[in-house]
Write a protein that holds these residues in place. Structure first.
Motif, mmCIF file in Angstrom:
data_model
loop_
_atom_site.group_PDB
_atom_site.id
_atom_site.type_symbol
_atom_site.label_atom_id
_atom_site.label_comp_id
_atom_site.label_asym_id
_atom_site.label_seq_id
_atom_site.Cartn_x
_atom_site.Cartn_y
_atom_site.Cartn_z
ATOM 1 N N LYS A 1 0.927 -1.205 0.014
ATOM 2 C CA LYS A 1 -0.049 0.012 0.189
ATOM 3 C C LYS A 1 0.873 1.434 0.095
ATOM 4 O O LYS A 1 0.558 2.157 -0.708
ATOM 5 C CB LYS A 1 -0.819 0.103 1.292
ATOM 6 C CG LYS A 1 -1.970 -0.925 1.169
ATOM 7 C CD LYS A 1 -3.097 -1.087 2.297
ATOM 8 C CE LYS A 1 -3.495 0.126 2.897
ATOM 9 N NZ LYS A 1 -4.405 -0.153 3.780
ATOM 10 N N ARG A 2 1.937 1.142 0.785
ATOM 11 C CA ARG A 2 2.722 2.275 0.878
ATOM 12 C C ARG A 2 3.327 2.436 -0.621
ATOM 13 O O ARG A 2 3.681 3.507 -1.046
ATOM 14 C CB ARG A 2 3.795 1.984 2.002
ATOM 15 C CG ARG A 2 3.818 3.091 2.950
ATOM 16 C CD ARG A 2 5.297 3.077 3.761
ATOM 17 N NE ARG A 2 5.850 1.979 4.032
ATOM 18 C CZ ARG A 2 5.639 0.974 5.018
ATOM 19 N NH1 ARG A 2 4.605 1.251 5.892
ATOM 20 N NH2 ARG A 2 6.405 -0.075 5.215
ATOM 21 N N GLU A 3 3.830 1.540 -1.099
ATOM 22 C CA GLU A 3 4.564 1.617 -2.504
ATOM 23 C C GLU A 3 3.409 2.370 -3.524
ATOM 24 O O GLU A 3 3.679 3.100 -4.446
ATOM 25 C CB GLU A 3 4.945 0.356 -2.972
ATOM 26 C CG GLU A 3 5.603 0.380 -4.302
ATOM 27 C CD GLU A 3 7.022 0.927 -4.237
ATOM 28 O OE1 GLU A 3 7.422 1.286 -3.303
ATOM 29 O OE2 GLU A 3 7.162 1.307 -5.574
ATOM 30 N N GLY B 1 0.988 4.179 -2.391
ATOM 31 C CA GLY B 1 0.657 5.469 -1.991
ATOM 32 C C GLY B 1 -1.014 5.363 -1.903
ATOM 33 O O GLY B 1 -1.584 6.177 -2.085
ATOM 34 N N PRO C 1 -1.763 9.337 -5.115
ATOM 35 C CA PRO C 1 -0.705 8.596 -4.009
ATOM 36 C C PRO C 1 0.046 9.635 -3.472
ATOM 37 O O PRO C 1 0.669 10.747 -4.195
ATOM 38 C CB PRO C 1 -0.181 7.675 -5.085
ATOM 39 C CG PRO C 1 -0.471 8.234 -6.494
ATOM 40 C CD PRO C 1 -1.589 9.181 -6.513
ATOM 41 N N TYR C 2 0.628 9.309 -2.403
ATOM 42 C CA TYR C 2 1.521 10.033 -1.599
ATOM 43 C C TYR C 2 2.729 9.230 -1.330
ATOM 44 O O TYR C 2 2.711 8.083 -0.606
ATOM 45 C CB TYR C 2 1.247 10.647 -0.178
ATOM 46 C CG TYR C 2 -0.187 11.144 0.428
ATOM 47 C CD1 TYR C 2 -0.968 11.446 -0.981
ATOM 48 C CD2 TYR C 2 -0.628 11.239 1.338
ATOM 49 C CE1 TYR C 2 -2.344 12.203 -0.992
ATOM 50 C CE2 TYR C 2 -1.837 12.149 1.499
ATOM 51 C CZ TYR C 2 -2.651 12.307 0.326
ATOM 52 O OH TYR C 2 -3.902 12.894 0.558
ATOM 53 N N ARG C 3 3.936 9.492 -2.103
ATOM 54 C CA ARG C 3 5.210 8.965 -1.794
ATOM 55 C C ARG C 3 6.204 9.708 -2.544
ATOM 56 O O ARG C 3 6.283 10.242 -3.241
ATOM 57 C CB ARG C 3 4.902 7.522 -2.554
ATOM 58 C CG ARG C 3 6.249 6.644 -2.426
ATOM 59 C CD ARG C 3 6.044 5.133 -2.969
ATOM 60 N NE ARG C 3 5.472 5.124 -4.444
ATOM 61 C CZ ARG C 3 6.120 5.143 -5.373
ATOM 62 N NH1 ARG C 3 7.367 5.800 -5.377
ATOM 63 N NH2 ARG C 3 5.511 5.107 -6.710
ATOM 64 N N LYS C 4 7.381 9.708 -1.670
ATOM 65 C CA LYS C 4 8.554 10.437 -2.119
ATOM 66 C C LYS C 4 9.170 9.773 -3.435
ATOM 67 O O LYS C 4 8.907 8.591 -3.614
ATOM 68 C CB LYS C 4 9.806 10.218 -1.031
ATOM 69 C CG LYS C 4 9.451 11.046 0.474
ATOM 70 C CD LYS C 4 10.739 11.658 0.892
ATOM 71 C CE LYS C 4 10.378 12.621 1.917
ATOM 72 N NZ LYS C 4 10.081 12.240 3.256
ATOM 73 N N ASN D 1 7.833 14.551 -4.673
ATOM 74 C CA ASN D 1 6.754 13.378 -4.188
ATOM 75 C C ASN D 1 5.665 13.280 -5.429
ATOM 76 O O ASN D 1 5.396 14.130 -6.052
ATOM 77 C CB ASN D 1 6.036 14.191 -2.941
ATOM 78 C CG ASN D 1 5.228 13.179 -2.304
ATOM 79 O OD1 ASN D 1 4.364 12.496 -2.667
ATOM 80 N ND2 ASN D 1 5.501 13.150 -0.848
ATOM 81 N N TYR E 1 2.507 12.823 -5.114
ATOM 82 C CA TYR E 1 1.307 13.826 -5.115
ATOM 83 C C TYR E 1 1.575 15.083 -6.024
ATOM 84 O O TYR E 1 0.570 15.670 -6.573
ATOM 85 C CB TYR E 1 0.710 13.915 -3.746
ATOM 86 C CG TYR E 1 1.334 14.953 -2.983
ATOM 87 C CD1 TYR E 1 0.651 16.429 -3.201
ATOM 88 C CD2 TYR E 1 2.174 14.859 -2.003
ATOM 89 C CE1 TYR E 1 1.211 17.344 -2.368
ATOM 90 C CE2 TYR E 1 2.571 15.879 -1.151
ATOM 91 C CZ TYR E 1 2.093 17.136 -1.527
ATOM 92 O OH TYR E 1 2.465 18.184 -0.589
#
Ligand SMILES: C[S@@+](CC[C@H](N)C(=O)[O-])C[C@H]1O[C@@H](n2cnc3c(N)ncnc32)[C@H](O)[C@@H]1O
Length: 524
Positions: A38-40, A42, A165-168, A188, A190
């Motif tokens: 899920k993190r991947e 985002g 999605p939020y991810r660096k 990021n 997003y």
């Protein structure tokens, strides 16, 4: 590139097999994925009440909606927008959505949700069409913008709704490179989504998005702020005062904002700033503020300021007479030089003759230096030669501010004094760890009276509230501190003299009263 998903060919029967209430429920259910996956992606999904609130931000009653939902997940936002436009008067004639999504599990939820959209529209005599693009929104759109020979056709829209999605984004990663190829400089995912959406919207089209507040300040988002504000006029920003509320079930600790922006290069005259505590159904406070208060015309950092709460708004008014800068005081603020894991071999748990005091946030209590802290978790000293000026500063008076405050802490700016009298007399050098920012005079100490005044000013509750109006996270970085307005040296010295004459640093209420009499006044 994956072609359009064959969802357009799904027999209607199949779509309608899922009852609408269930479809709605499905669309907002995060698939039971491992957290890392899920993190991947985002990925976290918007619950219906929040989705309805987000959809309510659209202002223009379009006749023919042509909407893009980028990173659509299970389609919660599209569904909410369809619910909204079903009640729109005058009634719209058509609604088309293009939904981008890369995750198969999410796509499986999207199908029934689109079925519900179709049903709702049919009930209100609105022609409904959709296109699901089971592919990477960034890869596809940057390729289309690139206009290369075999590039896909660039499609444009007259509305966008998005919870991206939020991810660096690592520099040099494929996505980073794709965005850079069309002139988008972001750190990021997003902000990459928002920058691309700004490019696929037609003139005057509205974009409604829920995103972290982090783009509003900080140097990493500066190119994005410039790019986005050159194309989009912000019309409304809604701040949730509680950082966990919007996505409570998903453990999202970012402070989120909902924004409505319009595709036009003309800056807005005013912006609506609204806020609520976070639970939906809470009362909403709203203010119409001049654009010049949101982005100050001379601000080189282009901070987007959001004086959302009453205290932040009052703080902006209180400090409106203070126009000096840190540079006017001949001072600078920097991040502590010591990143401890990089100098592990030089760290010492206890003071040693050949080592210099190493100051961590734990070495400050109630604004004062307490060194050493023996038996604690942090080292107390750094054993490097005095020539290591990349790690050391001369022993003198400095003001330090913690870079990170705990979420539950009342204040974001916690300033303390480095008073050399609290260090052993023979010490000539000290080192400041990276979790602290320190105010200094070109690498040297600050005049003690000025430092006392600066300490009082930075710890003033009004400065803290002012800081929050442009900083939505728990970090206080040097760039943010540099952006504060500062009183004159004379004012700070006068304040410093009073503070120095007190038996101890005053408690908050007393300090607030004292600093207010010196600093909160009408414009000079
Ligand atoms: C924060 S979730 C929001 C989902 C949905 N909009 C909502 O509000 O419930 C972002 C979604 O974007 C999808 N996603 C991530 N990267 C993507 C990409 N490059 N292109 C398209 N979708 C992407 C994720 O799988 C995830 O479903």
């Amino acid at each position: 590139m994956v072609a359009d998903l064959a969802i357009r060919n799904v027999p209607e029967k199949l779509i309608f097999m899922v009852p609408p209430a269930l479809a709605e429920h499905l669309a907002t259910l995060s698939p039971p994925k491992p957290e890392a996956e899920k993190r991947e992606l985002g990925q976290f999904f918007t619950q219906p009440p929040l989705a309805d609130f987000i959809a309510s931000f659209f202002f223009r009653p379009l006749q023919h909606w042509r909407v893009i939902d980028a990173g659509s997940g299970g389609g919660a936002l599209t569904l909410a927008l369809v619910r909204r436009i079903a009640a729109q008067r005058p009634r719209p004639l058509s609604f088309h959505v293009t939904a981008y999504e890369v995750d198969d599990d999410a796509l499986a939820l999207l199908r029934p949700a689109l079925g519900t959209c179709a049903e709702l529209c049919a009930r209100h005599q609105i022609a409904f069409t959709f296109e699901v693009r089971a592919e990477d929104f960034i890869a596809h759109t940057t390729a289309a913008l690139d206009q290369a020979l075999f590039a896909p056709e660039l499609r444009t829209f007259n509305a966008a709704i998005v919870n991206p999605p939020y991810r660096k984004l690592a520099t040099g990663s494929p996505t980073h490179r794709q965005l850079a190829s069309v002139g988008i400089e972001v750190t990021n995912l997003y902000s990459g989504f928002l920058a691309l959406l700004a490019r696929v919207l037609e003139a005057d089209a509205e974009l409604v998005a829920i995103v972290p507040r982090s783009f509003c300040n900080g140097p990493y988002f500066l190119p994005f702020r410039r790019d986005f504000l050159a194309r989009m006029a912000l019309r409304r920003l809604h701040v949730f005062e509680s950082r966990t509320a919007a996505f409570a079930s998903e453990a999202v600790l970012q402070e989120n904002v909902i924004l409505r922006a319009e595709r036009t290069a003309l800056p807005p005259a005013t912006v609506e700033i609204s806020s609520s505590r976070g639970d939906l159904g809470d009362s909403i406070r709203s203010r119409l503020l001049p654009w010049s208060e949101i982005v100050q015309p001379e601000d080189p950092q282009v901070f987007i300021r959001l004086p959302a709460s009453d205290s932040e708004h009052a703080a902006v008014a209180s400090l409106s007479g203070i126009t000096g800068t840190l540079a006017d005081l001949g001072l600078k603020v920097s991040t502590g030089k010591v990143v401890d894991f990089r100098v592990r071999e030089h760290l010492r748990a206890d003071p040693e003759d050949a080592a210099h005091p190493l100051l961590y946030p734990c070495h400050f209590e109630a604004g004062a230096l307490v060194w050493p802290k023996l038996g604690g978790k942090k080292p107390n000293a750094l054993a490097v030669p005095a020539e290591r000026t990349d790690l050391l500063v001369p022993v003198a008076t400095y003001v330090v501010v913690r870079r990170f405050s705990a979420k539950e802490e009342r204040k974001r700016i916690v300033a303390s004094l480095v008073d050399p009298a609290r260090l052993p007399a023979k010490t000539s050098w000290l080192s400041i760890e990276n979790h602290l920012n320190y105010f200094h005079a070109a690498g040297h100490g600050i005049d003690p009276t000025l430092a006392q005044g600066l300490l009082a000013y930075l710890n003033w509750s009004v400065v803290d509230a002012y800081f929050r109006h442009f900083n939505g996270h728990t970090q206080a970085n040097a760039t943010d501190l540099r952006s504060l307005p500062f009183p004159t040296a004379a004012t700070l010295r006068a304040l410093g003299q009073i503070v120095a004459s007190l038996p101890s640093f005053p408690p908050q209420a007393e300090l607030d009263a004292l600093v207010s009499t010196h600093c909160a006044r009408a414009p000079r």
